[in-house]
Write a protein that holds these residues in place. Structure first.
Motif, PDB file in Angstrom:
ATOM      1  N   ASN A 204     -80.630  33.846  79.432  1.00 48.21           N
ATOM      2  CA  ASN A 204     -81.194  32.875  78.626  1.00 48.21           C
ATOM      3  C   ASN A 204     -82.308  32.228  78.906  1.00 48.21           C
ATOM      4  O   ASN A 204     -83.456  32.079  78.555  1.00 48.21           O
ATOM      5  CB  ASN A 204     -80.156  31.981  78.261  1.00 48.21           C
ATOM      6  N   CYS A 207     -85.413  34.404  79.171  1.00 49.68           N
ATOM      7  CA  CYS A 207     -86.129  34.490  78.077  1.00 49.68           C
ATOM      8  C   CYS A 207     -87.146  33.431  77.930  1.00 49.68           C
ATOM      9  O   CYS A 207     -88.238  33.635  77.252  1.00 49.68           O
ATOM     10  CB  CYS A 207     -85.259  34.598  76.859  1.00 49.68           C
ATOM     11  N   CYS A 230     -83.273  43.016  78.994  1.00 49.15           N
ATOM     12  CA  CYS A 230     -83.208  44.240  78.200  1.00 49.15           C
ATOM     13  C   CYS A 230     -82.317  45.367  79.052  1.00 49.15           C
ATOM     14  O   CYS A 230     -81.368  45.899  78.280  1.00 49.15           O
ATOM     15  CB  CYS A 230     -84.363  44.692  77.642  1.00 49.15           C
ATOM     16  N   ASP A 239     -74.927  39.140  76.200  1.00 54.50           N
ATOM     17  CA  ASP A 239     -74.889  38.498  75.041  1.00 54.50           C
ATOM     18  C   ASP A 239     -75.641  38.966  73.930  1.00 54.50           C
ATOM     19  O   ASP A 239     -77.092  39.195  74.226  1.00 54.50           O
ATOM     20  CB  ASP A 239     -75.143  36.999  75.302  1.00 54.50           C
ATOM     21  N   SER A 240     -75.159  39.457  72.981  1.00 53.12           N
ATOM     22  CA  SER A 240     -75.898  39.945  71.847  1.00 53.12           C
ATOM     23  C   SER A 240     -77.328  39.061  71.301  1.00 53.12           C
ATOM     24  O   SER A 240     -78.299  39.640  71.242  1.00 53.12           O
ATOM     25  CB  SER A 240     -75.128  40.370  70.577  1.00 53.12           C
ATOM     26  N   ARG A 241     -76.965  37.796  71.273  1.00 59.07           N
ATOM     27  CA  ARG A 241     -78.074  36.833  70.681  1.00 59.07           C
ATOM     28  C   ARG A 241     -79.016  37.039  71.657  1.00 59.07           C
ATOM     29  O   ARG A 241     -80.090  36.949  71.354  1.00 59.07           O
ATOM     30  CB  ARG A 241     -77.502  35.506  70.660  1.00 59.07           C
ATOM     31  N   THR A 242     -78.870  36.851  73.022  1.00 59.55           N
ATOM     32  CA  THR A 242     -79.697  36.925  74.046  1.00 59.55           C
ATOM     33  C   THR A 242     -80.511  38.241  74.187  1.00 59.55           C
ATOM     34  O   THR A 242     -81.837  38.141  74.327  1.00 59.55           O
ATOM     35  CB  THR A 242     -79.401  36.659  75.188  1.00 59.55           C
ATOM     36  N   GLN A 243     -79.815  39.420  74.159  1.00 57.16           N
ATOM     37  CA  GLN A 243     -80.492  40.533  73.975  1.00 57.16           C
ATOM     38  C   GLN A 243     -81.640  40.527  72.854  1.00 57.16           C
ATOM     39  O   GLN A 243     -82.866  41.413  72.996  1.00 57.16           O
ATOM     40  CB  GLN A 243     -79.419  41.674  73.664  1.00 57.16           C
ATOM     41  N   LYS A 244     -81.048  40.223  71.702  1.00 55.95           N
ATOM     42  CA  LYS A 244     -81.781  40.285  70.458  1.00 55.95           C
ATOM     43  C   LYS A 244     -83.057  39.337  70.690  1.00 55.95           C
ATOM     44  O   LYS A 244     -84.163  39.824  70.242  1.00 55.95           O
ATOM     45  CB  LYS A 244     -81.122  39.509  69.145  1.00 55.95           C
ATOM     46  N   ARG A 245     -82.947  38.251  71.372  1.00 57.62           N
ATOM     47  CA  ARG A 245     -84.326  37.445  71.451  1.00 57.62           C
ATOM     48  C   ARG A 245     -85.152  37.912  72.272  1.00 57.62           C
ATOM     49  O   ARG A 245     -86.241  38.023  72.199  1.00 57.62           O
ATOM     50  CB  ARG A 245     -83.569  35.940  72.094  1.00 57.62           C
ATOM     51  N   GLU A 248     -87.131  40.698  70.508  1.00 55.21           N
ATOM     52  CA  GLU A 248     -87.918  39.996  69.506  1.00 55.21           C
ATOM     53  C   GLU A 248     -89.339  39.607  70.348  1.00 55.21           C
ATOM     54  O   GLU A 248     -90.284  39.793  69.663  1.00 55.21           O
ATOM     55  CB  GLU A 248     -87.488  38.931  68.849  1.00 55.21           C
TER      56      GLU A 248
END
Length: 309
Positions: A204, A207, A230, A239-245, A248
Motif C-alpha cells: 500500500n 502505491c 504487481c 490484497d486485491s484492492r492494492t493490486q487493482k490500484r 490502475e
C-alpha cells in the motif's frame, strides 16, 4: 403443621441463593455477549446505550456524565469522541479531547492522540495532523513512546494484538506522507513514505510512493515501484484492492507519458544516437532563425536526409 410451615420457609430460603446465582450468570453472559462492562455507573450506562440500544445521542449524554463524575474518564473521553465522529460531530470531539485529556492518565494519552489524528483527517485539518504526527515521531526517537517498552497492546474491532515500535513508526510516517500529499507536497511525501518503507515495507505504501513519483512526472521510477506490487514482491501485494490500484496507476502512467515525437510520423528512428544529435542541431538552428513562416513538418522534411544519416 408448624414443622411443615417451617420446612417450606427453609426451602424458600435455600432456593433464593440459587436464583440469585442464576440471575448473576445471566447478567455476566449478557455483558460477555454484548461486550459491555458490568455495573450501574454512568460509563456502563453509556456503553449500554452505545452498544446495546444503538442510541448514539444518549450514549454521548452518559459519556459526559461519566467524565464529569470521574467514572472511567480515560475510556469515557475516547469512546465519546469516537461516537461523535460517527455522528459527524468531529469538531466537537476535538474540542472535548483538548479540554478534558488533562483528566486522563498518562497511559491514555497515546490512544487519545490516535483518535485526534482520525478526527483531524475527518475535518481536513492537515496542518494540525502534521504537527501531531511529528510530535508522536519525536517521542519515539526520544525513547518515550510505549512508556519505554518495545511493544504495546493495541485493539482493533474488539481484538487485541501487539504492535512494535518499528511498526508504529512506519504507520506514523505513512500517515505523515498522506498528510503531505493532501498539501500537494509530493517531494516531502515521497521522502517520508520511503523512510516508512525502509522500516516496514508494504504494498500500500509502495502505491503511494508511485503516486508521489507520478505527480513529479518521474514516470519510469513510478512504474518500477508499482511493478514490485504487481509482481508480488512486497508484503500485502496479494490484497486485491492494492493490486487493482497498482494496475490502475500503471495504466495512468502509460496514458500520461509523452506521445510519439513528430519524427516518428516521418519514419525516423528515435533510438538512433546520430538522429538525436542531428535533431538537437536542427532545433537550435530553427530556434535561432528569424523566419518562422514554414510549418514545422516542412522544416523537419528539409532535414530528414541529413538526420537519417
Amino acid at each position: 403443621m408448624v414443622g411443615s410451615s417451617s420446612s417450606r420457609g427453609r426451602g424458600n430460603l435455600l432456593a433464593r441463593p440459587e436464583e440469585n446465582c442464576s440471575q448473576s450468570s445471566k447478567e455476566n453472559l449478557f455483558h460477555v455477549i454484548h461486550k459491555v462492562p458490568c455495573g450501574d455507573g454512568p460509563y456502563v450506562k453509556a456503553k449500554h446505550a452505545q452498544v446495546v440500544e444503538k442510541d448514539a445521542e444518549a450514549a454521548i449524554v452518559w459519556f459526559w456524565k461519566a467524565i464529569n463524575a470521574g467514572d472511567r474518564v480515560d475510556s469515557a473521553l475516547k469512546d465519546m469522541a469516537v461516537v461523535m465522529r460517527q455522528l459527524d460531530r468531529s469538531e466537537e470531539a476535538i474540542e472535548a479531547i483538548k479540554s478534558f485529556r488533562c483528566r486522563c492518565s498518562k497511559q491514555a494519552q497515546d490512544s487519545l492522540d490516535n483518535v485526534l489524528i482520525d478526527l483531524y483527517k475527518k475535518c481536513g485539518k492537515v496542518e494540525e495532523q502534521i504537527e501531531l504526527l511529528k510530535r508522536k515521531l519525536r517521542l519515539i526517537y526520544m525513547g518515550e513512546a510505549f512508556n519505554g517498552r518495545p511493544t504495546k497492546t493495541a485493539r482493533s474491532h474488539g481484538k487485541k494484538f501487539q504492535v512494535s515500535v518499528q511498526q508504529e513508526t512506519s504507520r506514523l510516517l505513512g500517515n505523515l506522507g498522506w498528510a503531505y500529499m493532501q498539501k500537494s507536497n509530493f517531494i516531502a511525501a515521497e521522502v517520508v513514505y520511503k523512510k516508512a518503507q525502509m522500516i516496514d515495507p508494504d504494498a500500500n505504501k509502495a502505491c503511494n510512493v508511485g503516486l508521489c513519483l507520478m505527480k513529479q512526472t518521474r514516470y519510469d521510477e513510478a512504474h518500477s515501484v508499482l511493478q514490485d506490487v504487481c509482481q508480488g514482491r512486497l508484503p500485502g501485494s496479494d490484497d486485491s484492492r492494492t493490486q487493482k490500484r497498482a494496475i490502475e496507476l500503471i495504466s495512468e502512467i502509460k496514458s500520461r507519458q509523452s506521445p510519439p515525437q513528430m519524427m516518428d510520423l516521418v519514419g525516423l528512428n528515435l533510438d538512433d544516437e546520430d538522429f538525436m544529435k542531428g535533431l538537437e542541431q536542427f532545433m537550435s538552428t530553427w530556434a535561432g532563425s528569424k523566419s518562422k513562416r514554414l510549418p514545422i513538418f516542412e522544416e523537419i522534411s528539409s532535414f530528414r536526409d541529413q538526420l537519417a544519416c
